[in-house]
Design a protein around this motif. Sequence first.
Motif, PDB file in Angstrom:
ATOM      1  N   GLY A 108       0.768  -1.236   0.000  1.00  0.00           N
ATOM      2  CA  GLY A 108       0.000   0.000   0.000  1.00  0.00           C
ATOM      3  C   GLY A 108       0.796   1.281   0.000  1.00  0.00           C
ATOM      4  N   ALA A 109       2.122   1.216  -0.181  1.00  0.00           N
ATOM      5  CA  ALA A 109       2.893   2.451  -0.287  1.00  0.00           C
ATOM      6  C   ALA A 109       2.413   3.238  -1.499  1.00  0.00           C
ATOM      7  N   ALA A 110       2.363   4.557  -1.360  1.00  0.00           N
ATOM      8  CA  ALA A 110       1.778   5.387  -2.418  1.00  0.00           C
ATOM      9  C   ALA A 110       2.815   6.156  -3.229  1.00  0.00           C
ATOM     10  N   GLY A 111       4.044   6.251  -2.750  1.00  0.00           N
ATOM     11  CA  GLY A 111       5.075   6.992  -3.461  1.00  0.00           C
ATOM     12  C   GLY A 111       6.362   6.189  -3.544  1.00  0.00           C
ATOM     13  N   LEU A 122      11.336  14.589  -4.780  1.00  0.00           N
ATOM     14  CA  LEU A 122      10.977  14.335  -3.391  1.00  0.00           C
ATOM     15  C   LEU A 122       9.877  15.281  -2.939  1.00  0.00           C
ATOM     16  N   LEU A 123      10.020  16.553  -3.260  1.00  0.00           N
ATOM     17  CA  LEU A 123       8.996  17.527  -2.883  1.00  0.00           C
ATOM     18  C   LEU A 123       7.673  17.214  -3.569  1.00  0.00           C
ATOM     19  N   ALA A 124       7.744  16.882  -4.864  1.00  0.00           N
ATOM     20  CA  ALA A 124       6.524  16.563  -5.601  1.00  0.00           C
ATOM     21  C   ALA A 124       5.874  15.300  -5.057  1.00  0.00           C
ATOM     22  N   VAL A 129       1.406  12.605  -2.293  1.00  0.00           N
ATOM     23  CA  VAL A 129       0.902  11.621  -1.340  1.00  0.00           C
ATOM     24  C   VAL A 129       0.097  12.298  -0.231  1.00  0.00           C
ATOM     25  N   ALA A 130       0.512  13.486   0.190  1.00  0.00           N
ATOM     26  CA  ALA A 130      -0.253  14.222   1.197  1.00  0.00           C
ATOM     27  C   ALA A 130      -1.632  14.592   0.678  1.00  0.00           C
ATOM     28  N   ASP A 131      -1.748  14.767  -0.632  1.00  0.00           N
ATOM     29  CA  ASP A 131      -3.035  15.108  -1.247  1.00  0.00           C
ATOM     30  C   ASP A 131      -3.847  13.877  -1.631  1.00  0.00           C
ATOM     31  N   GLY A 132      -3.370  12.702  -1.216  1.00  0.00           N
ATOM     32  CA  GLY A 132      -4.121  11.492  -1.487  1.00  0.00           C
ATOM     33  C   GLY A 132      -3.841  10.854  -2.824  1.00  0.00           C
ATOM     34  N   ALA A 133      -2.812  11.329  -3.525  1.00  0.00           N
ATOM     35  CA  ALA A 133      -2.468  10.782  -4.829  1.00  0.00           C
ATOM     36  C   ALA A 133      -1.326   9.776  -4.689  1.00  0.00           C
ATOM     37  N   ALA A 134      -0.932   9.196  -5.802  1.00  0.00           N
ATOM     38  CA  ALA A 134       0.240   8.326  -5.841  1.00  0.00           C
ATOM     39  C   ALA A 134       1.334   9.052  -6.608  1.00  0.00           C
ATOM     40  N   TYR A 135       2.587   8.751  -6.285  1.00  0.00           N
ATOM     41  CA  TYR A 135       3.680   9.367  -7.032  1.00  0.00           C
ATOM     42  C   TYR A 135       4.692   8.286  -7.366  1.00  0.00           C
ATOM     43  N   LEU A 136       4.831   7.998  -8.632  1.00  0.00           N
ATOM     44  CA  LEU A 136       5.770   7.006  -9.124  1.00  0.00           C
ATOM     45  C   LEU A 136       6.730   7.741 -10.034  1.00  0.00           C
ATOM     46  N   SER A 179      -4.624   7.964 -17.181  1.00  0.00           N
ATOM     47  CA  SER A 179      -3.418   8.634 -17.688  1.00  0.00           C
ATOM     48  C   SER A 179      -2.881   9.630 -16.672  1.00  0.00           C
ATOM     49  N   TYR A 180      -3.783  10.316 -15.984  1.00  0.00           N
ATOM     50  CA  TYR A 180      -3.351  11.283 -14.977  1.00  0.00           C
ATOM     51  C   TYR A 180      -2.880  10.596 -13.703  1.00  0.00           C
ATOM     52  N   LEU A 181      -3.454   9.435 -13.393  1.00  0.00           N
ATOM     53  CA  LEU A 181      -2.939   8.652 -12.264  1.00  0.00           C
ATOM     54  C   LEU A 181      -1.492   8.253 -12.544  1.00  0.00           C
ATOM     55  N   GLY A 182      -1.226   7.863 -13.782  1.00  0.00           N
ATOM     56  CA  GLY A 182       0.132   7.494 -14.157  1.00  0.00           C
ATOM     57  C   GLY A 182       1.108   8.648 -14.046  1.00  0.00           C
ATOM     58  N   ALA A 183       0.586   9.866 -14.169  1.00  0.00           N
ATOM     59  CA  ALA A 183       1.426  11.057 -14.055  1.00  0.00           C
ATOM     60  C   ALA A 183       1.543  11.533 -12.610  1.00  0.00           C
ATOM     61  N   GLY A 184       0.856  10.843 -11.686  1.00  0.00           N
ATOM     62  CA  GLY A 184       0.971  11.179 -10.274  1.00  0.00           C
ATOM     63  C   GLY A 184       0.105  12.329  -9.816  1.00  0.00           C
ATOM     64  N   LEU A 185      -0.966  12.650 -10.552  1.00  0.00           N
ATOM     65  CA  LEU A 185      -1.816  13.780 -10.160  1.00  0.00           C
ATOM     66  C   LEU A 185      -2.813  13.372  -9.081  1.00  0.00           C
ATOM     67  N   SER A 186      -3.158  14.319  -8.228  1.00  0.00           N
ATOM     68  CA  SER A 186      -4.159  14.096  -7.199  1.00  0.00           C
ATOM     69  C   SER A 186      -5.550  14.223  -7.811  1.00  0.00           C
TER      70      SER A 186
END
Length: 238
Positions: A108-111, A122-124, A129-136, A179-186
């Motif tokens: 369940g790690a999100a980033g 790192l900042l992004a 992740v703080a906004d509930g999104a995933a960052y890959l 597509s936006y999930l893949g880009a890491g958007l919230s």
Amino acid sequence: MARTPGAAGPGPIRVLVADDEPMIRAGVRALLATDPDIEVVAEAADGHEAVELVRAHRPHVAVLDVRMPKANGIEAAAEIRRKMPATGVVMLTTFGEDDYILRALGCGAAGFLIKSGEPEELLAGVRAVADGAAYLSPKVAARVVAHLASTGAGDLAGRRDAARERVAGLTPREREVLSYLGAGLSNGQIARRLHLVEGTVKAHVSSVLARLGVDNRAAAAVVAHEAGVLPPPPPEQR
């Protein structure tokens, strides 16, 4: 007013940093300190201490090194997600730890960030992740896809075909959201891009995860990268 975990809001993003190397912890803290909206509230030198400090401080995001004594980052992430689910987890990895990334996806790690990556990532990642999104990070996504192909999980072409077949079952709107999930958007960022209300985007995200048969946004991002589903550039870049 305090920020609501997992969603954008007022107040600083509270972060815990865990790494067994003091110099790495100091570097991560210094980098995060360059963003006035981020506050490091605790540091841990091992996975067990990270879990205890998350329990005590309830940060919005825990940044965890993969390899730590007593309990590694994967074990700590699983414990945090099980007992303190409001805290999002960002994993710090190095090249050659692809199998750990796959295990982290399952817990369940999100980033997912590579230590040698650009500081802005790192900042992004923390913000996402703080906004509930995933960052890959792009480097992590590429390595995950390549690793899956090299470990008996199917050849790369086969995995791409399988991913495209799964994506083919999505509606056009769900494909856009993926597509936006893949880009890491919230959810909020996707809503603004697609001119939708955030609640509608949240419903689309839930549907995308269910249709793809994945448990979290980061796993969906891997499918997006495998299928080659990319978002259009922002209007100013077209």
